[in-house]
Design an enzyme around this catalytic site. Structure first.
Site, PDB file in Angstrom:
ATOM      1  N   CYS A  30     -30.226 -21.925  31.836  1.00 13.01           N
ATOM      2  CA  CYS A  30     -30.927 -22.286  33.072  1.00 13.01           C
ATOM      3  C   CYS A  30     -30.942 -21.137  34.075  1.00 13.01           C
ATOM      4  O   CYS A  30     -31.953 -20.887  34.734  1.00 13.01           O
ATOM      5  CB  CYS A  30     -30.242 -23.492  33.730  1.00 13.01           C
ATOM      6  SG  CYS A  30     -29.879 -24.866  32.629  1.00 13.01           S
ATOM      7  N   ASP A  31     -29.805 -20.450  34.218  1.00 14.35           N
ATOM      8  CA  ASP A  31     -29.620 -19.568  35.369  1.00 14.35           C
ATOM      9  C   ASP A  31     -29.436 -18.083  35.040  1.00 14.35           C
ATOM     10  O   ASP A  31     -29.381 -17.258  35.960  1.00 14.35           O
ATOM     11  CB  ASP A  31     -28.402 -20.038  36.183  1.00 14.35           C
ATOM     12  CG  ASP A  31     -28.591 -21.455  36.728  1.00 14.35           C
ATOM     13  OD1 ASP A  31     -29.749 -21.822  37.006  1.00 14.35           O
ATOM     14  OD2 ASP A  31     -27.599 -22.176  36.867  1.00 14.35           O
TER      15      ASP A  31
ATOM     16  N   CYS B  48     -24.705 -23.359  33.151  1.00 16.56           N
ATOM     17  CA  CYS B  48     -25.800 -23.278  32.175  1.00 16.56           C
ATOM     18  C   CYS B  48     -26.434 -21.891  32.167  1.00 16.56           C
ATOM     19  O   CYS B  48     -27.242 -21.563  33.052  1.00 16.56           O
ATOM     20  CB  CYS B  48     -26.856 -24.339  32.495  1.00 16.56           C
ATOM     21  SG  CYS B  48     -28.235 -24.345  31.344  1.00 16.56           S
TER      22      CYS B  48
END
Length: 306
Positions: A136-137, A133
């Site tokens: 997300c990261d 992701c």
């Protein structure tokens, strides 16, 4: 006879539990014996969930979700659903422990699993350089060298998004052409930070505590080479968990559960779906939670009208 049974325990399932419990519906949430909490249980630090400005660990966030659902009276069962019959007015749900439950409504929040490469230590390095992701990261890879594996629109989107943070982004694809749409291919190929490595697949992950690089294997002649990396983003698709219901509810061409418009209504009266099992696009904790709220309200309205 239950008013509502929720199958699944990620952000969507627990949010549905919070809302249906507060509506006095006394929901039973069957969370799974192994994968309770969903994909966030595999995530390290979550920095983009509203209300937690300092960030928190994925399992900690899910513990908050669970505690809030239980606070309002959601009954949580740590077992696996092995069979359902959703076509009648009375919905039948059977668990691995041999219990059978009946309900007037069922909310499906079974989620979707990111497709893995199937490499040794892939799970072990998840959150330590390996991710599924970018949203997300990506923030954690400022001025780093990273790679994206895949050749579809998702891989192009991930690579382009990651150029905001990384100093260099490799796109690793096992063929000599992408299957992504032309506009996405053009954007990726034109970006100065992105370099494509054609006809190659990741054969091995390097690094002890954190990812330090990969071994690439040519899909043409089988030769290998080493590539130093700080991060590897895997974008080879995801698989919605629909095996329980695929012969009962209508699915989209991509095998996600089909719902009516912005609602959670499936083709079966009294059966609702929410979270990643209906969402091939966004796949965020916040969108899943919102979707769980929609399903709970839809179930509440259905029960009030029947």
């Amino acid at each position: 006879m239950r008013d509502v049974i929720i199958i699944g325990s990620g952000p969507a399932g627990y949010t549905a539990g919070i809302y249906t419990a507060r509506a006095g519906l006394k929901p039973l949430l069957i969370a799974s014996s192994v994968e309770a909490g969903g994909e966030l249980m595999k995530t390290t630090e979550v920095e983009n969930y509203p209300g937690f400005p300092e960030g928190l660990m994925g399992p900690e966030l899910m513990a908050h979700f669970q505690a809030q659902a239980e606070r309002f009276g959601t009954e949580i069962l740590m077992d696996d659903v092995v069979e359902v019959d959703l076509k009648g007015d009375v919905k039948i749900v059977k668990t691995g422990a041999g219990e059978t439950f009946e309900a007037k409504t069922v909310i499906l929040a079974t989620g979707a699993a990111y497709r893995e490469l199937g490499l040794p230590r892939e799970k072990e390095l998840s959150g330590h350089g390996v991710s599924w992701c970018a949203t997300c990261d990506g923030f954690f890879f400022r001025e780093k060298t990273i790679a994206v594996v895949g050749g579809g629109d998702s891989a192009m989107e991930e690579a382009l998004f990651l150029t905001r943070f990384a100093s260099k982004v490799y796109l690793i694809h096992r063929r000599d052409t992408f299957k992504a749409s032309k506009i996405m291919q053009d954007r990726a190929l034109a970006h100065e930070k992105i370099e494509v490595i054609w006809n190659s697949e990741v054969a091995e992950l390097k690094g002890e505590k954190n990812l330090e690089g990969v071994t690439l294997k040519s899909t043409v002649d089988g030769s290998t080479s080493e590539l130093a990396l700080d991060g590897l983003f895997i974008a080879v698709g995801n698989d919605p968990r629909v095996w329980l219901v695929e012969d009962q509810v209508t699915l989209t061409p991509e095998k996600f559960i089909q719902v009516e418009g912005r609602s959670s209504k499936t083709n079966l009266p009294g059966v609702f779906a929410c979270g990643d099992v209906i969402d091939p696009t966004y796949r965020q904790a916040i969108t899943a939670a919102g979707s769980g709220c929609v399903a709970a309200l839809d179930a509440e309205h259905f029960l009030a009208n029947h």
